[in-house]
Design an enzyme around this catalytic site. Structure first.
Site, PDB file in Angstrom:
ATOM      1  N   GLU A   1      -0.159   8.924  35.453  1.00  0.00           N
ATOM      2  CA  GLU A   1      -1.668   9.053  35.258  1.00  0.00           C
ATOM      3  C   GLU A   1      -2.353  10.076  36.028  1.00  0.00           C
ATOM      4  O   GLU A   1      -3.243  10.832  35.576  1.00  0.00           O
ATOM      5  CB  GLU A   1      -2.411   7.720  35.535  1.00  0.00           C
TER       6      GLU A   1
ATOM      7  N   CYS B   1      -0.659   0.694  37.257  1.00  0.00           N
ATOM      8  CA  CYS B   1      -0.512  -0.028  38.368  1.00  0.00           C
ATOM      9  C   CYS B   1      -1.820  -0.189  38.968  1.00  0.00           C
ATOM     10  O   CYS B   1      -2.917   0.243  39.062  1.00  0.00           O
ATOM     11  CB  CYS B   1       0.463   0.624  39.490  1.00  0.00           C
TER      12      CYS B   1
ATOM     13  N   CYS C   1      -3.211   3.313  40.207  1.00  0.00           N
ATOM     14  CA  CYS C   1      -3.838   4.056  39.199  1.00  0.00           C
ATOM     15  C   CYS C   1      -4.918   3.795  38.456  1.00  0.00           C
ATOM     16  O   CYS C   1      -5.790   4.287  37.865  1.00  0.00           O
ATOM     17  CB  CYS C   1      -2.931   4.516  38.207  1.00  0.00           C
TER      18      CYS C   1
ATOM     19  N   THR D   1      41.598   1.068  38.323  1.00  0.00           N
ATOM     20  CA  THR D   1      41.222   2.218  37.612  1.00  0.00           C
ATOM     21  C   THR D   1      41.322   3.645  38.377  1.00  0.00           C
ATOM     22  O   THR D   1      41.697   4.735  38.058  1.00  0.00           O
ATOM     23  CB  THR D   1      39.973   1.951  36.847  1.00  0.00           C
TER      24      THR D   1
ATOM     25  N   ASP E   1      43.972   5.964  36.780  1.00  0.00           N
ATOM     26  CA  ASP E   1      43.376   7.200  36.235  1.00  0.00           C
ATOM     27  C   ASP E   1      42.950   8.282  36.780  1.00  0.00           C
ATOM     28  O   ASP E   1      42.739   9.359  36.393  1.00  0.00           O
ATOM     29  CB  ASP E   1      42.123   6.510  35.260  1.00  0.00           C
TER      30      ASP E   1
ATOM     31  N   ARG F   1      30.258  15.986  34.877  1.00  0.00           N
ATOM     32  CA  ARG F   1      30.323  17.765  34.871  1.00  0.00           C
ATOM     33  C   ARG F   1      30.006  18.270  33.557  1.00  0.00           C
ATOM     34  O   ARG F   1      30.002  19.360  33.243  1.00  0.00           O
ATOM     35  CB  ARG F   1      31.722  17.852  35.323  1.00  0.00           C
TER      36      ARG F   1
ATOM     37  N   GLU G   1      32.874   1.402  33.656  1.00  0.00           N
ATOM     38  CA  GLU G   1      33.900   2.189  32.855  1.00  0.00           C
ATOM     39  C   GLU G   1      35.236   1.765  33.535  1.00  0.00           C
ATOM     40  O   GLU G   1      36.197   2.562  33.708  1.00  0.00           O
ATOM     41  CB  GLU G   1      33.884   3.695  33.005  1.00  0.00           C
TER      42      GLU G   1
ATOM     43  N   GLY H   1      38.635  -1.031  34.192  1.00  0.00           N
ATOM     44  CA  GLY H   1      39.713  -1.583  33.208  1.00  0.00           C
ATOM     45  C   GLY H   1      39.594  -2.817  32.622  1.00  0.00           C
ATOM     46  O   GLY H   1      38.334  -3.168  32.751  1.00  0.00           O
TER      47      GLY H   1
ATOM     48  N   SER I   1      36.120  -9.784  32.762  1.00  0.00           N
ATOM     49  CA  SER I   1      35.337 -10.695  33.709  1.00  0.00           C
ATOM     50  C   SER I   1      33.810 -10.602  33.816  1.00  0.00           C
ATOM     51  O   SER I   1      33.191 -11.957  33.674  1.00  0.00           O
ATOM     52  CB  SER I   1      36.005 -10.224  35.302  1.00  0.00           C
TER      53      SER I   1
END
Length: 345
Positions: free
Chosen positions: A46, A73, A82, A194, A198, A205, A278, A280, A286
């Protein structure tokens, strides 16, 4: 309102843990000012909208309608309320996308404006406005980050080979899409296994934007700091042994007996509003079993069969949102039907 939402999206993760908000000021059907919340701690939508109108048509502000994607707000935070600014410039009408369930607002912004004689219209493109800030609403209502799980799998349902050889599943275009997802979340999370198997960088990137904070669940501190994941960027290592900060490394304690709820609490306390997981199969399953997820994005290579290996997680309590095709890959989006948040009218 559609323009407000479009503007709001430009704020992205830069505004977290605040919500994304866009605003436009309209006089006789023409926009005379627009703005959005650009960065946490800086001017709200605003404010930027009115400043833009002051440059374009200051004499028209007091006879214009302000459209804003979220209830203004009504409290002092890092910036003044605001609602006070709207009253100061005598804006006679405000159209709002959806109300703000944050406890310090939660209808008081609308109430203050109406008491001041402002004509307030609510719930315009409400569903779109709620979707825009689902991470914000969920974070404050559930006291944990908005959790999005992601994995790639073969057509026959495997996410890893049966040996230590890394299985490359998704194509280059889909990989770029994943990096876009990373840029849209505050943090990205994996487990220790992981990180070791990995050897990921966990950056974005292949897509512009701010890199996510790296979160690693390493209860017994097994990881070597020579791994690629520690090369650059902020890393939070959640463990059961030490709490300290060492440069960009932040070691944070969690309770071993109740590790996932403890992790969620620590992330909430750290202001981590959203996390892309991301990890395993074990970490993903879980979180699913504990009900600690909000969305899932599954990438399936429709032309890849391996017959054996590590099976993908089993998803429960879900509803399909949409699917899309990216060359040989199919991406399906799901939401958790048991983890909803409430926005009052």
């Amino acid at each position: 309102m559609a323009r407000c939402i479009e503007l709001a999206k430009k704020g992205g993760v830069e505004v977290a843990p605040n919500p994304m908000v866009g605003a436009v000021l309209v006089h006789d059907g023409k926009i005379i000012g627009e703005g959005y919340h650009q960065k946490f701690g800086e001017a709200h939508a605003e404010v930027n909208c009115i400043h833009d109108a002051l440059k374009n048509a200051p004499e028209k502000i007091s006879s214009s309608t302000m459209y804003v994607s979220l209830e203004p707000c009504s409290h002092y935070g890092k910036t003044p309320p605001c609602t006070q600014l709207i009253r100061q410039y005598k804006i006679p009408e405000v159209v709002i996308g959806c109300s703000d369930s944050f406890e310090k607002v939660n209808g008081t912004g609308i109430e203050q404006l109406r008491k001041a004689g402002v004509n307030v219209i609510t719930d315009v493109l409400k569903e779109e406005a709620i979707e825009l800030n689902k991470r914000f609403f969920s974070f404050y209502q559930k006291k944990r980050p908005y959790i999005t799980l992601k994995w790639a799998q073969t057509y026959d349902g495997f996410m890893a080979s049966g040996n230590d050889e890394r299985l490359l599943i998704s194509n280059e275009i889909t990989n770029r899409q994943v990096h876009k997802w990373r840029s849209e979340e505050v943090a990205i999370m994996i487990g220790a296994n992981t990180a070791i198997k990995d050897i990921p960088l966990l950056d974005n990137r292949f897509w512009m934007g701010r890199a996510p904070v790296k979160i690693i669940l390493d209860p017994h501190l097994r990881l070597s700091l020579t791994l690629r994941v520690f090369e650059e960027g902020e890393v939070m290592i959640f463990n059961t042994q030490i709490e300290k900060q060492d440069g960009n490394l932040n070691y944070m304690l969690v309770e071993e007996a109740d590790i996932l709820p403890s992790l969620m609490t620590r992330l909430y306390e750290s202001g981590i509003q959203s996390v892309l997981v991301e990890g395993g199969q074990f970490l993903l399953q879980s979180l699913i079993d504990a009900g600690l997820w909000d969305e899932v994005r599954i990438i399936t290579n429709k032309s890849l069969f391996v017959s054996k290996g590590l099976k993908s997680p089993v998803l429960t309590g879900y509803e399909k949102i949409k699917d899309e095709k990216i060359l040989s890959d199919e991406v399906v989006y799901y939401k958790n039907i048991n983890n909803k948040f409430v926005i009052n009218g």
